[in-house]
Design a protein around this motif. Structure first.
Motif, short mmCIF file in Angstrom:
data_model
loop_
_atom_site.label_atom_id
_atom_site.label_comp_id
_atom_site.label_asym_id
_atom_site.label_seq_id
_atom_site.Cartn_x
_atom_site.Cartn_y
_atom_site.Cartn_z
N TYR A 123 9.56 -7.76 -4.48
CA TYR A 123 9.83 -8.20 -3.16
C TYR A 123 8.79 -9.40 -3.01
N PRO A 124 9.43 -10.80 -3.00
CA PRO A 124 8.65 -11.83 -3.07
C PRO A 124 7.41 -12.09 -1.71
N PHE A 125 8.11 -11.36 -0.53
CA PHE A 125 7.55 -11.57 0.49
C PHE A 125 5.99 -11.04 0.56
N LEU A 126 5.96 -10.06 -0.31
CA LEU A 126 4.37 -9.40 -0.45
C LEU A 126 3.26 -10.56 -0.76
N LYS A 127 3.71 -11.67 -1.30
CA LYS A 127 2.87 -12.82 -1.51
C LYS A 127 2.60 -13.64 -0.53
N GLU A 128 3.19 -13.60 0.54
CA GLU A 128 3.51 -14.54 1.61
C GLU A 128 2.17 -14.05 2.78
N PHE A 129 1.72 -13.22 2.57
CA PHE A 129 0.47 -12.89 3.67
C PHE A 129 -0.83 -13.71 3.49
N ASP A 130 -1.40 -13.95 4.66
CA ASP A 130 -2.70 -14.64 4.65
C ASP A 130 -3.89 -13.90 3.97
N ARG A 131 -3.80 -12.79 4.34
CA ARG A 131 -4.59 -11.53 3.67
C ARG A 131 -4.01 -10.51 3.37
N ARG A 132 -4.19 -9.58 2.29
CA ARG A 132 -3.85 -8.75 2.27
C ARG A 132 -4.96 -7.39 1.81
N TYR A 133 -4.75 -6.32 2.43
CA TYR A 133 -5.89 -5.25 2.31
C TYR A 133 -4.86 -4.15 1.89
N ILE A 134 -5.09 -3.79 0.42
CA ILE A 134 -4.44 -2.88 -0.16
C ILE A 134 -5.44 -1.75 -0.90
N SER A 135 -5.13 -0.49 -0.36
CA SER A 135 -6.05 0.55 -0.36
C SER A 135 -6.47 0.77 -1.81
N GLY A 136 -5.55 0.77 -2.85
CA GLY A 136 -6.03 1.18 -4.28
C GLY A 136 -7.11 0.15 -4.60
N HIS A 137 -6.86 -1.07 -4.24
CA HIS A 137 -7.93 -2.10 -4.64
C HIS A 137 -9.31 -1.83 -3.81
N MET A 138 -9.11 -1.36 -2.56
CA MET A 138 -10.22 -1.06 -1.44
C MET A 138 -10.82 0.33 -1.76
N GLN A 139 -10.17 1.07 -2.53
CA GLN A 139 -10.81 2.57 -2.71
C GLN A 139 -11.13 3.05 -1.28
N GLU A 140 -10.26 2.91 -0.31
CA GLU A 140 -10.02 3.47 0.98
C GLU A 140 -8.92 3.54 1.49
N VAL A 141 -8.52 4.91 2.11
CA VAL A 141 -7.26 4.57 2.63
C VAL A 141 -7.26 5.06 4.18
N LYS A 142 -6.22 4.37 4.91
CA LYS A 142 -5.58 4.92 6.27
C LYS A 142 -5.37 6.53 6.17
N PRO A 143 -5.58 7.27 7.11
CA PRO A 143 -6.27 6.66 8.57
C PRO A 143 -7.72 6.71 8.56
N GLY A 144 -8.46 6.68 7.60
CA GLY A 144 -9.85 6.60 7.52
C GLY A 144 -10.52 5.49 8.26
N HIS A 145 -11.38 5.49 8.79
CA HIS A 145 -12.22 4.36 9.60
C HIS A 145 -12.48 3.34 8.80
N ARG A 146 -13.09 3.71 7.66
CA ARG A 146 -13.73 2.55 6.51
C ARG A 146 -12.86 1.62 6.28
N ILE A 147 -11.39 1.66 6.00
CA ILE A 147 -10.73 0.71 5.71
C ILE A 147 -10.50 -0.19 6.95
N TYR A 148 -10.45 0.10 7.93
CA TYR A 148 -10.41 -0.70 9.01
C TYR A 148 -11.46 -1.50 9.35
N GLU A 149 -12.40 -0.76 9.17
CA GLU A 149 -13.98 -1.46 9.41
C GLU A 149 -13.91 -2.67 8.19
N MET A 150 -13.55 -2.58 7.09
CA MET A 150 -13.53 -3.37 5.81
C MET A 150 -12.67 -4.61 6.30
#
Length: 207
Positions: A123-150
């Protein structure tokens, strides 16, 4: 002039269909799939992957813990691309139209490190975002507040100026609690209509 300074897309069931049950129904039949999902919390196991646990190791360990379903559980890893498909084409057009219009577009998704690596070349469009917030790299998941805060800390945009689309009500609820503007995604046309209503796209660009 729109108040929105960035639009944030979830990925699964917003840009790419994510329907493991549909895959298993096709491969092993609905009755057997229902029995397996009653025995094993496969979505809960996948949550570990979304938190950054290694994809193959996590799924294969679950398969060994459930020998009566070993082959079927391994399919979650071995046939993952058959579950994360197809593209929701209208949503991809909206993503690209926003970028053409000069609107920053971010991704915020519960997605594993290795699964995202599998998805990117498909899916090449996955590279087209200006910023990508991917939970695996952030080690936080939705719907927890911390990932939104990050996300807020990284992009520096006020919550009220973020517009977030997600297919899950619990993920939307957390964003709304933090002051984000939100859209519960059920169909790309509804999302298109919202983007037009916000003044971010013209009706023609949102087709």
């Amino acid at each position: 002039m729109a108040d929105i300074q960035a639009v944030i897309f979830d990925i699964g069931n917003v840009l790419i269909e994510w329907q493991p049950e549909r895959f298993y129904d096709r491969v092993i039949g609905a009755d057997r799939r229902k029995a397996m999902f009653a025995d094993i919390d496969l979505h809960g196991i996948n949550d570990l992957v979304d938190r950054g646990h290694h994809f193959r190791d996590t799924i294969y360990a679950a398969a060994e813990e459930n020998p009566e379903w070993r082959d079927e559980v391994r399919m979650w890893h071995d046939n993952w691309s058959d579950m994360a498909t197809p593209t929701i084409e209208h949503s991809v057009r909206l993503l690209r139209a926003l970028r053409v219009a000069g609107v920053p577009v971010f991704a915020l998704s519960n997605f594993g490190i290795q699964t995202f690596e599998i998805a990117e070349p498909v899916y090449p469009f996955l590279k087209e975002f200006d910023r990508r917030y991917i939970s695996g790299h952030m080690q936080e998941v939705k719907p927890g507040h911390r990932i939104y805060e990050m996300v807020e800390e990284d992009c520096g945009i006020a919550p009220a100026r973020l517009l977030f689309a997600d297919d899950r009500a619990d993920n939307i609820a957390t964003a709304a609690e933090r002051g984000w503007q939100t859209h519960l995604f059920t169909h790309p046309q509804g999302w298109a209509d919202r983007l037009v209503a916000e003044g971010l796209l013209t009706p023609e660009a949102a087709q």
